[in-house]
Design an enzyme around this catalytic site. Structure first.
Site, PDB file in Angstrom:
ATOM      1  N   LYS A  22      26.125 -27.032 -10.292  1.00 59.33           N
ATOM      2  CA  LYS A  22      24.769 -26.992  -9.718  1.00 59.33           C
ATOM      3  C   LYS A  22      24.183 -28.407  -9.585  1.00 59.33           C
ATOM      4  O   LYS A  22      23.734 -28.801  -8.508  1.00 59.33           O
ATOM      5  CB  LYS A  22      23.844 -26.151 -10.619  1.00 59.33           C
ATOM      6  CG  LYS A  22      22.394 -26.236 -10.220  1.00 59.33           C
ATOM      7  CD  LYS A  22      21.517 -25.363 -11.070  1.00 59.33           C
ATOM      8  CE  LYS A  22      20.914 -26.042 -12.275  1.00 59.33           C
ATOM      9  NZ  LYS A  22      19.924 -27.095 -11.989  1.00 59.33           N
ATOM     10  N   ASN A  23      24.232 -29.162 -10.670  1.00 67.36           N
ATOM     11  CA  ASN A  23      23.564 -30.460 -10.657  1.00 67.36           C
ATOM     12  C   ASN A  23      24.310 -31.500  -9.818  1.00 67.36           C
ATOM     13  O   ASN A  23      23.748 -32.538  -9.474  1.00 67.36           O
ATOM     14  CB  ASN A  23      23.378 -30.977 -12.089  1.00 67.36           C
ATOM     15  CG  ASN A  23      22.309 -30.181 -12.821  1.00 67.36           C
ATOM     16  OD1 ASN A  23      21.625 -29.355 -12.222  1.00 67.36           O
ATOM     17  ND2 ASN A  23      22.181 -30.414 -14.116  1.00 67.36           N
ATOM     18  N   CYS A 116       7.462 -28.569 -16.026  1.00 65.80           N
ATOM     19  CA  CYS A 116       8.112 -27.263 -16.083  1.00 65.80           C
ATOM     20  C   CYS A 116       8.252 -26.865 -17.542  1.00 65.80           C
ATOM     21  O   CYS A 116       7.842 -27.607 -18.434  1.00 65.80           O
ATOM     22  CB  CYS A 116       9.450 -27.264 -15.358  1.00 65.80           C
ATOM     23  SG  CYS A 116      10.664 -28.276 -16.137  1.00 65.80           S
ATOM     24  N   ARG A 121       8.053 -33.811 -16.812  1.00 66.35           N
ATOM     25  CA  ARG A 121       9.185 -34.431 -16.127  1.00 66.35           C
ATOM     26  C   ARG A 121       8.669 -35.300 -14.981  1.00 66.35           C
ATOM     27  O   ARG A 121       8.669 -34.891 -13.823  1.00 66.35           O
ATOM     28  CB  ARG A 121      10.152 -33.357 -15.621  1.00 66.35           C
ATOM     29  CG  ARG A 121      10.779 -32.569 -16.759  1.00 66.35           C
ATOM     30  CD  ARG A 121      11.665 -31.467 -16.268  1.00 66.35           C
ATOM     31  NE  ARG A 121      12.946 -31.927 -15.787  1.00 66.35           N
ATOM     32  CZ  ARG A 121      13.876 -31.111 -15.300  1.00 66.35           C
ATOM     33  NH1 ARG A 121      13.654 -29.817 -15.219  1.00 66.35           N
ATOM     34  NH2 ARG A 121      15.026 -31.588 -14.876  1.00 66.35           N
ATOM     35  N   ASP A 306      21.466 -30.064 -21.709  1.00 70.43           N
ATOM     36  CA  ASP A 306      21.629 -28.765 -21.041  1.00 70.43           C
ATOM     37  C   ASP A 306      22.518 -27.790 -21.826  1.00 70.43           C
ATOM     38  O   ASP A 306      22.671 -26.635 -21.419  1.00 70.43           O
ATOM     39  CB  ASP A 306      22.192 -28.961 -19.622  1.00 70.43           C
ATOM     40  CG  ASP A 306      21.128 -29.473 -18.658  1.00 70.43           C
ATOM     41  OD1 ASP A 306      19.952 -29.543 -19.051  1.00 70.43           O
ATOM     42  OD2 ASP A 306      21.483 -29.811 -17.512  1.00 70.43           O
ATOM     43  N   ARG A 398      19.265 -19.193 -11.309  1.00 71.14           N
ATOM     44  CA  ARG A 398      19.163 -20.532 -10.723  1.00 71.14           C
ATOM     45  C   ARG A 398      20.455 -21.312 -10.953  1.00 71.14           C
ATOM     46  O   ARG A 398      20.790 -22.188 -10.152  1.00 71.14           O
ATOM     47  CB  ARG A 398      18.018 -21.318 -11.381  1.00 71.14           C
ATOM     48  CG  ARG A 398      16.639 -20.868 -10.965  1.00 71.14           C
ATOM     49  CD  ARG A 398      15.606 -21.843 -11.506  1.00 71.14           C
ATOM     50  NE  ARG A 398      16.111 -23.207 -11.372  1.00 71.14           N
ATOM     51  CZ  ARG A 398      15.981 -24.163 -12.289  1.00 71.14           C
ATOM     52  NH1 ARG A 398      15.330 -23.930 -13.397  1.00 71.14           N
ATOM     53  NH2 ARG A 398      16.492 -25.362 -12.093  1.00 71.14           N
TER      54      ARG A 398
END
Ligand code: UD1
Length: 421
Positions: A22-23, A116, A121, A306, A398
């Site tokens: 994803k990242n 968030c 952030r 993460d 997500r």
């Protein structure tokens, strides 16, 4: 809103293929804006974040298709330079379009990404990199306005912290700036090195690593469409290894990059797990008794923030107590209170959690607060006695493709309850 029902206590076994990262894919999708033509990305899972980023690119004038793991992004007609609130608010990574828009169209308006659940952030490092390259930046009415009256010119950008996102933004903006840019104190995460830099190089960018944490970029006038198979997701891989550790099951993850898992494997070995590796697989042989081992999150190659929540889930059943220190997002412990609802014993103070291992977790209703916290709750649910119901699982969609199917194929009893719409 959908939820998961998990009946805990099942041993897992077998192998599971890890999806594209994803990242890594999000900044590469933004990089496509730098050329005029059709970029093709393979190994792209169907994640909500990609849908959101694709919607943003379409809003800017791109055509995007995503079928059977291949995404095409046609950027021939990019003619909009505004990323509005309703699109940006769904995903902070939307800021990635700002650098390419400044480079390609000379102007950009991007709604200011807010905070968030995992904490504050800011995007000040991104904006300061754009300014160094010659952009004028203004923040007004919740929007970031950028324009380049004299074009973009190479500069020295010294990152105050090796931020992943700001490094990506600085690279995305400088590759088509005039002259040479030196970016110091860059992030070393594989999402930058094995993905964004590789992709931009295929597009014709000139990027040289001049030492461990410095990049030299020689700006080019034009970049061209490229095609690449995306690197696999090290966080999804780590989550499945931790699923093996917490459920005390032998699991093999395939289609992964073992070299990206060094910090996690090192810690898990200390907890008593052992591993077998090939070039692109890792098999975990779990510990019978989980030893409590401290971790501190920090930029790559240290332990990733993460995976902090998922590691914490595993430590709730350790034989003793350990400390989990979060140095990237000191408030990123929202999973702790929910894990305590499942019977864990976790206290949090000043950016450090103390986890006192318990003998058994017990199923309960819990609520997912963010992407990785949701993964931690799933791991805990897999071992909790009885049934765990996790609500607000849109967070997990997500970043994990069909996690219930992947865990189900390993033998977990997990079911998605689809809410009536
Ligand atoms: C990326 C990842 C996210 C991961 C994080 C840290 C993506 C899409 N997201 O987020 O999953 O948790 O890296 O590995 O790749 N900071 C500032 N100002 C800035 C930018 C960052 O103060 O302009 C601070 C942040 O608040 C944080 C630290 O720097 O404390 C690291 O953040 P950063 O590496 O930028 O994270 P993201 O790129 O947002």
């Amino acid at each position: 809103m959908d939820s998961f029902l998990i009946n805990g206590g099942k041993k897992l076994s077998g192998s599971v293929a890890i999806s594209g990262s994803k990242n890594a894919i999000l900044p590469v999708m933004a990089a496509a804006l730098l050329c005029s033509g059709k970029c093709v990305l393979h190994n792209v899972p169907h994640l909500l974040d990609f849908k959101n980023m694709a919607n943003l690119l379409v809003h800017l004038g791109a055509k995007v298709t995503h079928e059977a793991g291949t995404m095409t992004i046609d950027t021939c007609d990019i003619n909009v330079w505004e990323a509005p609130y309703e699109l940006v608010s769904k995903m902070r990574a939307s800021i990635y379009v700002m650098g390419p828009l400044l480079g390609r169209l000379g102007k950009a308006i991007v709604s200011f990404p807010g905070g968030c659940a995992i904490g504050s952030r800011p995007v000040d490092f991104h904006l300061s990199a754009f300014e160094k390259l010659g952009a004028r930046i203004m923040i007004e009415h919740g929007n970031i306005y950028g324009y380049c009256p004299d074009g973009l010119k190479g500069a020295v950008i010294d990152m105050p912290f090796p931020s992943v996102g700001a490094t990506a933004s600085a690279i995305l903006c400088s590759v088509i700036s005039e002259g040479e840019t030196l970016i110091k104190n860059v992030a070393l995460e594989p999402e930058i090195d094995d993905s964004l830099i590789d992709f931009l190089t295929l597009m014709g960018a000139k990027i040289n690593r001049i030492n461990d944490n410095e990049l030299q970029i020689i700006g080019v006038k034009e970049l061209y469409p490229a095609e690449m198979t995306m690197v696999s997701d090290r966080i999804e891989a780590g989550t499945f290894l931790l699923a093996g550790a917490i459920t005390k099951s032998n699991i093999t993850i395939t289609n992964c990059e073992p070299k990206h898992q060094k910090s996690l494997l090192e810690k898990l070995e200390k907890t008593g797990c052992t591993f077998a590796q090939t070039q692109d697989t890792i098999t975990i042989f779990p510990a019978e008794t989980i030893k409590p081992i401290d971790i501190t999150t920090a930029p790559y190659p240290a332990f990733p923030t993460d995976l902090q929540a998922q590691y914490m889930a595993c430590m709730t059943l350790a034989d003793g107590s350990c400390k989990i220190k979060e140095t990237i997002y000191p408030d990123r412990f929202l999973q702790a209170a929910e894990l305590n609802r499942l019977g864990a014993n976790i206290t949090v103070k000043d950016g450090t959690a103390t986890v006192l291992g318990v003998k058994q977790l017990s199923g309960a209703e819990v609520m997912a607060s963010d992407l990785r916290a949701s993964a931690a709750l799933i791991l805990a649910g897999l071992v909790a006695e009885g049934t765990t119901k996790i609500s607000r699982i849109y967070h997990i969609d997500r970043g994990y493709e069909k996690i219930e199917d992947k865990l189900g194929s390993l033998g977990a009893d997990i079911q998605r309850i689809v809410a009536k719409r």
